[in-house]
Design a protein around this motif. Sequence first.
Motif, short mmCIF file in Angstrom:
data_model
loop_
_atom_site.label_atom_id
_atom_site.label_comp_id
_atom_site.label_asym_id
_atom_site.label_seq_id
_atom_site.Cartn_x
_atom_site.Cartn_y
_atom_site.Cartn_z
N ALA A 163 -1.56 7.15 2.93
CA ALA A 163 -2.53 8.16 2.53
C ALA A 163 -1.87 9.53 2.37
O ALA A 163 -1.11 9.95 3.24
N VAL A 219 -9.10 -5.42 -8.11
CA VAL A 219 -9.11 -6.05 -6.77
C VAL A 219 -10.27 -5.41 -6.01
O VAL A 219 -10.44 -4.18 -6.05
N THR A 220 -11.06 -6.24 -5.33
CA THR A 220 -12.23 -5.65 -4.66
C THR A 220 -11.90 -5.14 -3.26
O THR A 220 -10.95 -5.59 -2.62
N THR A 254 0.84 -1.20 0.00
CA THR A 254 0.00 0.00 0.00
C THR A 254 0.87 1.25 0.00
O THR A 254 2.08 1.21 0.26
N THR A 258 -1.29 6.69 -5.48
CA THR A 258 -2.58 7.41 -5.42
C THR A 258 -2.51 8.75 -6.15
O THR A 258 -1.45 9.38 -6.22
N ALA A 290 -3.28 1.56 -9.30
CA ALA A 290 -3.54 3.00 -9.37
C ALA A 290 -4.84 3.33 -8.67
O ALA A 290 -5.89 2.77 -8.99
N TYR A 335 -6.10 -9.35 2.69
CA TYR A 335 -5.61 -8.16 3.41
C TYR A 335 -4.90 -8.67 4.66
O TYR A 335 -5.56 -8.99 5.65
N GLU A 357 -18.64 7.36 -1.93
CA GLU A 357 -19.04 8.66 -2.50
C GLU A 357 -19.96 8.51 -3.71
O GLU A 357 -20.53 9.50 -4.16
N ALA A 358 -20.05 7.31 -4.25
CA ALA A 358 -20.79 7.15 -5.52
C ALA A 358 -22.28 7.40 -5.32
O ALA A 358 -22.85 7.00 -4.30
N ARG A 398 -7.31 6.49 -6.53
CA ARG A 398 -7.48 7.93 -6.31
C ARG A 398 -6.93 8.33 -4.95
O ARG A 398 -6.28 9.35 -4.80
N GLY A 399 -7.17 7.49 -3.92
CA GLY A 399 -6.76 7.85 -2.56
C GLY A 399 -7.84 8.67 -1.88
O GLY A 399 -8.78 9.15 -2.53
N VAL A 431 -9.15 -0.70 -8.41
CA VAL A 431 -9.96 -1.34 -7.37
C VAL A 431 -11.44 -1.16 -7.67
O VAL A 431 -11.83 -0.29 -8.45
P1 FAD Z 1 -11.84 6.17 -8.19
O1 FAD Z 1 -11.91 4.98 -9.04
O2 FAD Z 1 -11.23 7.41 -8.77
O3 FAD Z 1 -13.31 6.48 -7.67
C1 FAD Z 1 -13.56 7.39 -6.62
C2 FAD Z 1 -15.00 7.86 -6.66
O4 FAD Z 1 -15.20 8.70 -7.79
C3 FAD Z 1 -16.04 6.73 -6.82
O5 FAD Z 1 -17.19 7.09 -6.10
C4 FAD Z 1 -16.33 6.72 -8.32
O6 FAD Z 1 -17.63 6.23 -8.61
C5 FAD Z 1 -16.19 8.20 -8.65
N1 FAD Z 1 -15.72 8.46 -10.02
C6 FAD Z 1 -14.78 7.79 -10.71
N2 FAD Z 1 -14.59 8.36 -11.92
C7 FAD Z 1 -15.42 9.44 -11.98
C8 FAD Z 1 -15.67 10.44 -12.95
N3 FAD Z 1 -15.05 10.45 -14.15
N4 FAD Z 1 -16.60 11.39 -12.67
C9 FAD Z 1 -17.25 11.40 -11.47
N5 FAD Z 1 -17.05 10.48 -10.52
C10 FAD Z 1 -16.14 9.51 -10.76
N6 FAD Z 1 -5.77 4.21 -0.45
C11 FAD Z 1 -4.51 4.69 -0.25
O7 FAD Z 1 -4.34 5.88 0.09
N7 FAD Z 1 -3.39 3.90 -0.43
C12 FAD Z 1 -3.50 2.59 -0.81
O8 FAD Z 1 -2.49 1.90 -0.97
C13 FAD Z 1 -4.81 2.05 -1.01
N8 FAD Z 1 -4.98 0.76 -1.40
C14 FAD Z 1 -6.24 0.27 -1.63
C15 FAD Z 1 -6.39 -1.06 -2.06
C16 FAD Z 1 -7.65 -1.59 -2.30
C17 FAD Z 1 -7.77 -3.02 -2.78
C18 FAD Z 1 -8.81 -0.77 -2.09
C19 FAD Z 1 -10.19 -1.32 -2.32
C20 FAD Z 1 -8.67 0.54 -1.66
C21 FAD Z 1 -7.40 1.09 -1.44
N9 FAD Z 1 -7.22 2.42 -1.03
C22 FAD Z 1 -5.95 2.92 -0.82
C23 FAD Z 1 -8.38 3.30 -0.76
C24 FAD Z 1 -8.82 4.13 -2.01
O9 FAD Z 1 -7.83 5.07 -2.33
C25 FAD Z 1 -10.14 4.80 -1.64
O10 FAD Z 1 -11.15 3.86 -1.54
C26 FAD Z 1 -10.58 5.99 -2.51
O11 FAD Z 1 -11.68 6.63 -1.83
C27 FAD Z 1 -11.09 5.65 -3.90
O12 FAD Z 1 -10.09 5.18 -4.70
P2 FAD Z 1 -10.44 4.60 -6.18
O13 FAD Z 1 -9.15 4.28 -6.82
O14 FAD Z 1 -11.47 3.56 -6.08
O15 FAD Z 1 -11.07 5.93 -6.83
#
Ligand code: FAD
Length: 284
Positions: A50, A175-176, A47, A78, A104, A269, A152-153, A106-107, A144
């Motif tokens: 944050a 990965v879920t 990971t 992130t 990859a 995990y 937030e969705a 968002r974080g 993911v």
């Molecule tokens: P995104 O895919 O960007 O989605 C975020 C939100 O935006 C969602 O609600 C989605 O529906 C919405 N969205 C996406 N695209 C758009 C668009 N074009 N327009 C409008 N809305 C949109 N966090 C860390 O800081 N470090 C880590 O190492 C880490 N590892 C993780 C590993 C796993 C397996 C999981 C499940 C989560 C991990 N996280 C980690 C947490 C993750 O960063 C958060 O859950 C974060 O809130 C969302 O990341 P995402 O990549 O899913 O975001």
Amino acid sequence: MLDDLLKKTKTTISFEVLSPKTQDEFNAVFEKLDALAALNPDFMSCTYGAGGSRAGKTVEMAAYIQHRLHIDAMAHMTCVGFKRADLQENCKLLEKEGIRYVMALRGDRPSTMSDEQFESREFLYASDMIRYLKANTSLSVAGVCYPEKHYEAESFESDLRHLKEKVDAGADFLVTQLFFDNDIFYRFKEKAQSFGITVPICAGIMPITGANQLGTSVNLSGSSVPKALEDIIDKYGDSKEDMHKAGVDYAVRQILDLKERGVDGIHIYTMNRPKTTAEIVAQI
Ligand code: FAD
């Protein structure tokens, strides 16, 4: 190997390890990586702290896993805290270290980051970073997904539409988020397929071995807790040893069911706990 997941040649078993917060924890993490590697996972993912304060540590751990432990390593990155220039720098480092896989994300906004800083990130969503990585590097990239939708969705459907964008941007596999009810995963997988998402999906499993875990990691994940797990906690929560055993058993049953139903991969995990992980692996 991670390639087995990409080619869907077997159900892979992979481990997520946490990048430590302090230097002392960081010094101690390598012993844990050794113990986890001895369980022979197909790959291990590290990971990313944050907000992006410890990018170097993630790569250092991934390089250790790749070269010293000879296991495919995946480094998380992130959008939050990562400017385009940082990403380019990090990609060079990954290339130098021979790391071929990244996740990859968002974080989330760390509590110390202002809304303004959070909103001004250069890559807005994970799909933006994935698109950039696929266009500019030869890395394999994971994204993911959320069987119970991202917190937030607006809706399950809008989250899936954005997930499809992530796959179209080039995500090689997904990965879920952790879940405790396999039926939720099966429904999600079916729905994802109906949106045209056919890349391999690893099921994220977190063993609940202490009643207090539900108040922390699980709360943050937004995953629902089914009655069967609630009952286990009610029954065994007061006894550390019994709760540990029951939590491992619950995770094992989840995994065996998923394997029987042909899941692409199981992503555990580990919370950097080799002993618990070993107990699970021995039974699956
Ligand atoms: P995104 O895919 O960007 O989605 C975020 C939100 O935006 C969602 O609600 C989605 O529906 C919405 N969205 C996406 N695209 C758009 C668009 N074009 N327009 C409008 N809305 C949109 N966090 C860390 O800081 N470090 C880590 O190492 C880490 N590892 C993780 C590993 C796993 C397996 C999981 C499940 C989560 C991990 N996280 C980690 C947490 C993750 O960063 C958060 O859950 C974060 O809130 C969302 O990341 P995402 O990549 O899913 O975001």
